[in-house]
Design an enzyme around this catalytic site. Structure first.
Site, mmCIF file in Angstrom:
data_model
loop_
_atom_site.group_PDB
_atom_site.id
_atom_site.type_symbol
_atom_site.label_atom_id
_atom_site.label_comp_id
_atom_site.label_asym_id
_atom_site.label_seq_id
_atom_site.Cartn_x
_atom_site.Cartn_y
_atom_site.Cartn_z
ATOM 1 N N HIS A 183 0.830 -1.257 0.301
ATOM 2 C CA HIS A 183 0.017 0.113 -0.014
ATOM 3 C C HIS A 183 0.817 1.332 0.001
ATOM 4 C CE1 HIS A 183 -4.108 -1.486 1.404
ATOM 5 N NE2 HIS A 183 -3.824 -2.094 0.401
ATOM 6 N N TYR B 122 -8.975 5.585 7.419
ATOM 7 C CA TYR B 122 -9.233 5.640 8.849
ATOM 8 C C TYR B 122 -10.291 6.785 9.068
ATOM 9 C CZ TYR B 122 -4.824 3.408 10.255
ATOM 10 O OH TYR B 122 -3.692 2.288 10.180
ATOM 11 N N PRO C 33 -3.786 0.548 18.929
ATOM 12 C CA PRO C 33 -3.728 0.043 17.490
ATOM 13 C C PRO C 33 -3.516 1.238 16.339
ATOM 14 C CG PRO C 33 -5.540 -0.702 18.119
ATOM 15 C CD PRO C 33 -4.989 0.046 19.519
ATOM 16 N N LYS D 105 1.610 0.154 15.162
ATOM 17 C CA LYS D 105 2.956 0.225 15.497
ATOM 18 C C LYS D 105 3.291 -1.101 16.225
ATOM 19 C CE LYS D 105 4.387 3.672 13.251
ATOM 20 N NZ LYS D 105 4.362 2.839 11.964
ATOM 21 N N TYR E 55 4.267 6.627 9.721
ATOM 22 C CA TYR E 55 3.395 5.446 9.757
ATOM 23 C C TYR E 55 4.259 4.511 8.696
ATOM 24 C CZ TYR E 55 -0.859 2.775 8.556
ATOM 25 O OH TYR E 55 -1.661 1.850 8.449
HETATM 26 C C1 PHB Z 1 -5.302 -4.399 10.479
HETATM 27 O O1 PHB Z 1 -5.225 -4.548 9.594
HETATM 28 O O2 PHB Z 1 -5.526 -5.399 11.500
HETATM 29 C C2 PHB Z 1 -4.846 -2.904 11.251
HETATM 30 C C3 PHB Z 1 -4.363 -2.005 10.236
HETATM 31 C C4 PHB Z 1 -3.890 -0.762 10.844
HETATM 32 C C5 PHB Z 1 -4.178 -0.396 12.009
HETATM 33 C C6 PHB Z 1 -4.555 -1.461 13.059
HETATM 34 C C7 PHB Z 1 -5.132 -2.502 12.644
HETATM 35 O O3 PHB Z 1 -3.688 0.903 12.389
#
Ligand code: PHB
Length: 401
Positions: free
Chosen positions: A72, A202, A293, A297, A385
């Site tokens: 990505h 997000y 989460p 990280k 990120y």
């Molecule tokens: C996930 O795909 O489980 C995932 C992706 C991004 C995050 C947290 C979990 O910030």
């Protein structure tokens, strides 16, 4: 019994450490109280930083990741009826992340270790780590067949997670602990439905945060902010999909739904224990630190810790040089605190705080607008990120580096 490095915990940190040490001729024993099936089946994180993916490749673990993982080049931030794209390639000089589940990383590691004939013991009981301040710490455990073992080690690595036995084995007064709870949790699902997006979304919504992630072209991973004391039984499938549709709603876009085959609620916390070492016990991963989460990280910190630790232990145990082992904790904590700040920043920017007043909401919206409109602000999010500081691979002589 004798080994050079006794490793407690067969999650990504413990398994990867065992693998990296073996590449340098250092012997280890890995024990875990969970079963192999449990370890490879748990639904966990899904995003590998640029440096984590490179490390796995260089260590000979990248074949399936490169076939099945999905690269990505950015994420979407959604708020107030807009969905803005942040282009990581453009903002960070070509860096990307890899969507490849932690579960798959662990599967690859277990397979590689077992193929190499490593000593991996699952379903052990009564694990203890003793004599940590001596030159030969001792790992004791009862194997699945009921036989008690005592392994004399040169070093013990505590990779046994937040609730493990290693951190509490350090005498009182040694560790300084930083701990924050959040008034949020994530309800996470895996669903049999093609992702409705090409990159992660997000989303901030007055109802709360939502995240659209994925696992494969057929499987979506989605999360909803819920209260920390929320029960799964209060969230039948239709309520979950309805909540997700509302929070991701955007003109001209639709969220596809499908069969939910895994669900869980995860509380959130920020936790750091310093230093990450006591005598000949070294802590790595969740045993030493937890991040919420939202910044993706946790897994990446575990990978970074054991990359630094493997280099330090090779120098200590093969060449008799203690300097890197002595620097291990400080070196890791710099990255840990950066990730702790970034994760907390992302979390507070994207979650609805219970009882937040109108001023706080306006400030949040302003921060979201600024982060997507200003190249400087977007670059800051992007470089954190994809991984900051970038993981150094040159300290370890790796076959594929
Ligand atoms: C996930 O795909 O489980 C995932 C992706 C991004 C995050 C947290 C979990 O910030």
């Amino acid at each position: 019994m004798r080994t050079q490095v006794g490793i407690v915990g067969a999650g990504p940190a413990g398994l990867l450490l065992s693998h990296l040490l073996a590449l340098h001729g250092i012997d280890s024993v890995v024990v875990d109280h969970r079963s192999r099936e449990h370890i490879v089946a748990r639904a966990r994180a899904g995003v590998l930083e640029h440096g984590s993916a490179r490390l796995l490749r260089a260590a000979g673990l990248g074949a399936r990741m490169d076939r099945e993982g999905i690269e990505h080049g950015g994420i979407y931030l959604q708020y107030d009826g807009v969905r803005e794209h942040l282009d990581f390639r453009d903002l960070t000089g070509g860096r990307t992340v890899m969507v490849y589940a932690q579960t798959e990383v662990v599967k690859d590691l277990v397979e590689a270790r077992q193929a190499a004939g490593a000593r991996l013991e699952f379903e052990v009981a009564d694990t203890r780590v003793d004599e940590l301040d001596s030159r030969h710490p001792v790992l004791r455990y009862t194997a699945a067949d009921g036989v008690r073992h005592e392994v004399v080690c040169d070093v013990i690595a505590g990779c046994d997670g937040f609730h493990g036995v290693c951190r509490p084995s350090i005498p009182d007064g040694v560790l300084r602990v930083f701990d924050r709870d959040y008034p949020y949790a994530w309800l996470g699902i895996l669903a049999q439905v093609p992702p409705s997006t090409d990159e992660l979304i997000y989303a901030y919504h007055p109802d709360g945060f939502a995240l659209h992630s994925l696992r494969s072209p057929q499987v979506s991973r989605l999360y909803l902010q819920v209260d920390p004391d929320e029960q799964l039984s209060a969230w039948p499938d239709e309520r979950i999909w309805e909540g997700l549709r509302r929070r991701f709603a955007l003109d001209g876009w639709e969220l596809a739904d499908g069969l939910i085959f895994d669900r869980s609620i995860t509380p959130m916390r920020s936790f750091v224990a310093e230093p990450m070492r006591y005598g000949r016990l070294f802590l790595a991963g969740d045993a030493a630190h937890i991040v919420p989460p939202t910044g993706a990280k946790g897994l990446n910190l575990a990978i970074a810790d054991v990359t630094v630790l493997a280099e330090a232990l090779v120098a200590l145990l093969r060449d008799g040089r203690p300097e890197l082992a002595d620097a291990y904790s400080d070196e890791c904590l710099r990255r840990v605190w950066r990730a702790t700040h970034f994760s907390r920043w992302m979390t507070s920017m994207l979650h609805r705080a219970p009882g937040a007043d109108a001023m706080r909401e306006q400030l949040r919206l302003s921060q979201l607008r600024y982060t997507t409109a200003s190249r400087a602000a977007a670059t800051s999010l992007a470089e954190n990120y994809v991984g900051y500081p970038p993981l150094r691979l040159d300290g370890l002589d790796l076959p594929g580096a």
